[in-house]
Design an enzyme around this catalytic site. Structure first.
Site: not given
Ligand SMILES: [Zn+2]
Length: 202
Positions: A11, A54, A56, A62, A84, A109, A116, A153, A157
């Site tokens: 990420d 990520d 999304h 989330s 985000h 993902k 999530e 983080a 993740c």
């Molecule tokens: Zn996320």
């Protein structure tokens, strides 16, 4: 080509790792040289390099805003986030310091509205097609047995990716100097958990 080792960069996207990102992890911009050093070493050895992102939809489960809540509110025990890494946005892109030529596979993902995934193992490769390979398939089909993990983080993740990798039987090395936590104490707890699970912490 059989490659025994892989580097998984978790990420390292603008929203998390650029100071202008919507969910900037403090200090993440300062670990770019460490990430770059891992990338160069991995490429030099011929290791496989995989990034996770990520990715999304704008109404992802989330996001606090999806539920009309202020960011960071707990919902059913899960923390809700500011918007985000919306697919296709600047925030979702890998930081500019990571060159596309350094990456063999990009795993995305959290791309379905209701699902999530903190773990990279819940994602699938970006191929332009609906169903690319998941992270485990990519690693297994390349003959990978050992993985180096870095990124952000640590208590979210990184933690989930490392714990899944250990459960799946990979030997895992987590690089603390190339990782950052949202909350330092929570990051330390996550690192202890990774070590207890069998990951090497370096
Ligand atoms: Zn996320």
């Amino acid at each position: 080509m059989t490659r025994r080792k892989a580097l998984v960069v978790v990420d390292f996207q603008n929203d998390f790792a650029h100071p202008a990102g919507s969910l900037f992890v403090a200090g993440a911009d300062r670990i770019l040289p460490r990430i770059d050093s891992l990338l160069c070493s991995a490429k030099g050895r011929g290791d496989l390099v995989v990034t996770t992102q990520d990715w999304h939809p704008a109404d992802h489960v989330s996001f606090a805003a999806t539920h009309g809540l202020p960011a960071f509110t707990l919902r059913d025990g899960d923390i809700t986030w500011p918007v985000h890494c919306v697919a296709g946005s600047w925030g979702a892109e890998l930081v500019a310091g990571i060159a596309p030529s350094q990456v063999d596979h990009r795993v995305l993902k959290g791309f379905e509205p209701g699902i999530e995934s903190y773990s990279g193992f819940g994602g699938r490769e970006f191929t332009g097609a609906a169903a690319g390979r998941n992270l485990e398939e990519i690693l297994r089909e390349s003959g990978v047995e050992e993985i180096d993990v870095a990124g952000v983080a640590t208590e979210y993740c990184n933690r989930e990716t490392v714990l899944d990798a250990v459960r799946l039987g990979f030997r895992v090395r987590f690089h603390t100097s190339a990782a950052r936590a949202v909350d330092a104490a929570a990051g330390e707890r996550a690192i202890a958990e990774m070590a207890a699970a069998g990951a090497d912490i370096v």
